[in-house]
Design a protein around this motif. Structure first.
Motif, mmCIF file in Angstrom:
data_model
loop_
_atom_site.group_PDB
_atom_site.id
_atom_site.type_symbol
_atom_site.label_atom_id
_atom_site.label_comp_id
_atom_site.label_asym_id
_atom_site.label_seq_id
_atom_site.Cartn_x
_atom_site.Cartn_y
_atom_site.Cartn_z
ATOM 1 N N PHE A 4 0.837 -1.202 0.000
ATOM 2 C CA PHE A 4 0.000 0.000 0.000
ATOM 3 C C PHE A 4 0.878 1.261 0.000
ATOM 4 O O PHE A 4 0.594 2.234 -0.681
ATOM 5 C CB PHE A 4 -0.890 0.060 1.251
ATOM 6 N N THR A 26 -0.438 4.206 7.412
ATOM 7 C CA THR A 26 -1.162 3.433 6.403
ATOM 8 C C THR A 26 -2.339 2.674 7.023
ATOM 9 O O THR A 26 -3.457 2.732 6.510
ATOM 10 C CB THR A 26 -0.201 2.451 5.693
ATOM 11 N N LEU A 27 -2.083 1.981 8.111
ATOM 12 C CA LEU A 27 -3.111 1.096 8.687
ATOM 13 C C LEU A 27 -3.854 1.736 9.867
ATOM 14 O O LEU A 27 -3.236 2.425 10.687
ATOM 15 C CB LEU A 27 -2.470 -0.200 9.199
ATOM 16 N N SER A 28 -5.128 1.423 9.995
ATOM 17 C CA SER A 28 -5.882 1.826 11.193
ATOM 18 C C SER A 28 -5.216 1.255 12.444
ATOM 19 O O SER A 28 -5.157 1.911 13.488
ATOM 20 C CB SER A 28 -7.321 1.319 11.110
ATOM 21 N N SER A 35 -5.647 6.516 4.611
ATOM 22 C CA SER A 35 -6.152 5.177 4.265
ATOM 23 C C SER A 35 -6.685 4.452 5.479
ATOM 24 O O SER A 35 -6.733 3.235 5.497
ATOM 25 C CB SER A 35 -5.023 4.352 3.628
ATOM 26 N N ASN A 36 -7.084 5.179 6.506
ATOM 27 C CA ASN A 36 -7.569 4.548 7.742
ATOM 28 C C ASN A 36 -9.083 4.505 7.683
ATOM 29 O O ASN A 36 -9.733 5.545 7.738
ATOM 30 C CB ASN A 36 -7.106 5.335 8.971
ATOM 31 N N THR A 37 -9.625 3.293 7.571
ATOM 32 C CA THR A 37 -11.058 3.167 7.311
ATOM 33 C C THR A 37 -11.831 2.474 8.428
ATOM 34 O O THR A 37 -13.027 2.256 8.297
ATOM 35 C CB THR A 37 -11.294 2.416 5.981
ATOM 36 N N ALA A 38 -11.141 2.112 9.511
ATOM 37 C CA ALA A 38 -11.848 1.469 10.632
ATOM 38 C C ALA A 38 -12.738 2.493 11.324
ATOM 39 O O ALA A 38 -12.484 3.697 11.279
ATOM 40 C CB ALA A 38 -10.846 0.888 11.623
ATOM 41 N N PHE A 81 -8.494 -2.707 11.414
ATOM 42 C CA PHE A 81 -9.351 -2.390 10.266
ATOM 43 C C PHE A 81 -10.141 -3.619 9.835
ATOM 44 O O PHE A 81 -11.346 -3.540 9.589
ATOM 45 C CB PHE A 81 -8.507 -1.835 9.092
ATOM 46 N N ASN A 138 -11.293 -3.381 1.720
ATOM 47 C CA ASN A 138 -10.374 -2.311 1.310
ATOM 48 C C ASN A 138 -8.927 -2.785 1.174
ATOM 49 O O ASN A 138 -8.155 -2.191 0.434
ATOM 50 C CB ASN A 138 -10.445 -1.155 2.309
ATOM 51 N N GLY A 139 -8.582 -3.858 1.870
ATOM 52 C CA GLY A 139 -7.224 -4.393 1.752
ATOM 53 C C GLY A 139 -6.923 -4.953 0.372
ATOM 54 O O GLY A 139 -5.772 -5.237 0.035
ATOM 55 N N PHE A 156 -5.228 4.132 -3.332
ATOM 56 C CA PHE A 156 -4.341 4.621 -2.267
ATOM 57 C C PHE A 156 -3.458 5.768 -2.744
ATOM 58 O O PHE A 156 -3.075 6.632 -1.951
ATOM 59 C CB PHE A 156 -3.513 3.471 -1.683
HETATM 60 C C1 1QQ Z 1 -7.066 0.419 7.212
HETATM 61 C C2 1QQ Z 1 -7.255 0.091 5.790
HETATM 62 C C3 1QQ Z 1 -6.171 -0.610 5.080
HETATM 63 C C4 1QQ Z 1 -6.677 -1.519 4.033
HETATM 64 C C5 1QQ Z 1 -5.295 0.442 4.499
HETATM 65 C C6 1QQ Z 1 -4.212 -0.020 3.615
HETATM 66 O O1 1QQ Z 1 -8.268 0.457 5.223
HETATM 67 O O2 1QQ Z 1 -6.134 -0.063 7.865
HETATM 68 O O3 1QQ Z 1 -7.901 1.180 7.731
#
Ligand code: 1QQ
Length: 389
Positions: free
Chosen positions: A41, A101-103, A124-127, A175, A251-252, A302
C-alpha cells in the motif's frame, strides 16, 4: 565571476519563468509503510504524495513558499508508526502528518500527535473510530461503513442465487475486525446466511485450514477482510483448491500490488472503492495525466487518497494565510499547527475523490463510491479494476 552572475541571472529567470516558489520549504510529514507487507500500500501512497508535491510546487506552493514532503517509513506495525511520528514531530518539525497506512497503526500513533497538537490526516484509515481519536485527527479515507456494503449489493446483482456465505477476517488487524463487522451486518441485512466465519492473521501465508473448512461448507460467496499479501495468498489458495463461487474483498484488496501475489486467481474478485481513475472531475482530470507521466500507470485508490491528503493540508495552509494575514513560513511551529488543524476540519475540498467534506470531528463525507471486478492480464502480474455498471 561573470559566469557566476550569468548563472545566477539565468537561475532567477528560470524561477520567474516557471513561477517556482521561493523560500524555505514548508515540511509536511508522510508516515506510511515503505517496508514490510504494508509497503504494497505504502508504495502507492508515496507515489500519490509525490505527484501532489510536484503539482502544488509548480503552481507556487503556499503563497509562493514551496512545500517539502518529509518521508518517514513506519514499517508495518505500531512501534514503527510511533517512531516515525515522533521523528516527524520533534526532529523534522513538520506542520502536519499524513499517515499512517493502517488503522491498526493509527490507534497507536495518532494519540501521540494529538497530544503534541500536530494535525494528522489519515490517508487510508477506514476502521470505525479513527477520526474520533482526538481533536487533531482527521481522515480523507471514507470509513468502510459507507464503502463495503456496496460490494455485496453488486455481488448479488452478479449472482442473485447466492444464499450461503463464508466470512473471513484477519483477527490481528483493527481495520479488518472493523470491516468484517460491517460486512457481517450487511450480509444478514440482505437476508443471506453466514454459514461460517474463519479467522486468519495478516502474517499467515498458508490457509489450508480455512480453505478446507470453506470448501466443506459449500458456500456461494466468500467475503474477505484481509490485507493485500495475506488476502492475495488466500484467494490464490481458495481457487487452487477448487472454490468456484464469488469472492468479495474489502479495502485491503484495493491495491494492484496484490495482483502479483494472487496472479490470475484474482480475476473476478469484487471490490468496492472510494476512487476511480475514470472519475470525471477537474481535480482528477489534472491528477491522472501527471501520475501517468511519472509512473506509467493509472493511479489506484491509495495513490489518489495520498494525493488528496497533501492537497487538503495545502488548501488548509492557504486558508491559514488568508485568515491570519500572516505568511505560514513566518509563523511559530506550534501556532501554525494549531491554526492549520482548525483550518483542516469543518471544511470542504475539491479532490480527485470528488468534493469531500471534513466535519468538526475530522470525519469525511464523500458522495461517490465505485465497485469493480479485478481482471488480471496474461502476464499474471498486472491487471485492472473493471468498473461494474
Ligand atoms: C485500514 C485500511 C487498510 C486496508 C489500508 C491499507 O483500510 O487499515 O484502515
Amino acid at each position: 565571476m561573470r559566469i557566476f552572475v550569468l548563472l545566477a541571472a539565468s537561475l532567477l529567470f528560470a524561477q520567474a519563468a516557471f513561477a517556482e516558489p521561493v523560500g524555505s520549504p514548508i515540511p509536511v510529514g508522510i508516515a506510511v509503510g515503505q517496508t514490510t507487507n504494508v509497503a504494497l500500500f505504502g508504495e502507492e501512497q508515496v507515489n500519490g504524495a509525490k505527484v501532489a508535491e510536484r503539482m502544488i510546487n509548480e503552481k507556487g506552493g503556499v503563497g509562493g513558499t514551496p512545500i517539502k514532503l518529509v518521508f518517514q517509513d513506519t514499517g508495518g506495525d505500531e512501534a514503527g508508526a510511533i517512531n516515525a511520528f515522533q521523528n516527524l514531530i520533534s526532529r523534522d518539525k513538520v506542520v502536519a502528518i499524513i499517515g499512517p497506512t493502517l488503522s491498526q497503526q493509527a490507534f497507536a500513533a495518532n494519540p501521540i500527535a494529538n497530544q503534541a497538537k500536530v494535525p494528522v490526516v489519515g490517508p487510508s484509515n477506514t476502521a470505525k473510530g479513527v477520526a474520533q481519536i482526538g481533536e487533531y485527527v482527521s481522515r480523507i479515507s471514507a470509513p468502510m461503513t459507507l464503502v463495503a456494503p456496496n460490494a455485496l449489493k453488486r455481488a448479488l446483482a452478479v449472482n442473485p442465487n447466492i444464499k450461503n456465505v463464508a466470512v473471513v477476517y484477519a483477527q490481528d488487524d483493527a481495520f479488518n475486525v472493523s470491516e468484517t463487522g460491517i460486512f457481517q451486518e450487511a450480509i444478514k441485512g440482505m437476508g443471506l446466511n453466514i454459514a461460517l466465519v474463519q479467522k486468519t492473521s495478516v502474517k499467515d501465508t498458508d490457509f489450508t485450514t480455512q480453505v478446507t473448512a470453506i470448501l466443506g461448507a459449500g458456500v456461494d460467496m466468500v467475503v474477505m477482510s484481509c490485507l493485500a499479501a495475506d488476502g492475495g495468498n488466500m484467494v490464490k489458495q481458495l481457487r487452487q483448491f477448487g472454490y468456484e463461487g464469488l469472492i468479495v474483498g474489502g479495502n485491503g484488496f484495493n491495491s494492484p500490488n496484490m495482483y502479483p501475489v494472487c496472479g490470475k486467481e484474482c480475476t473476478g474478485v469484487i471490490v468496492a472503492q472510494a476512487y476511480s481513475p475514470k472519475a470525471d472531475n477537474a481535480e482528477n482530470n489534472a491528477f491522472v495525466p501527471v501520475f501517468k507521466e511519472m509512473f506509467k500507470k493509472d493511479p489506484a485508490q491509495f495513490s489518489a487518497q495520498a494525493y488528496t491528503s497533501v492537497k487538503v493540508v495545502v488548501d488548509a495552509l492557504n486558508e491559514v494565510e488568508q485568515s491570519t494575514g500572516k505568511k505560514v513560513a513566518d509563523m511559530d511551529t506550534a501556532e501554525l499547527r494549531t491554526a492549520l488543524n482548525a483550518a483542516i476540519i469543518s471544511s470542504s475540498y475539491e479532490t480527485p475523490l470528488g468534493e469531500i467534506v471534513l466535519d468538526a470531528d475530522g470525519e469525511i463525507t464523500q458522495k461517490t463510491f465505485y465497485v469493480s471486478q479485478i481482471k488480471i492480464a496474461e502476464d499474471g502480474k498486472t491487471g485492472i479494476m473493471e468498473l461494474l455498471p
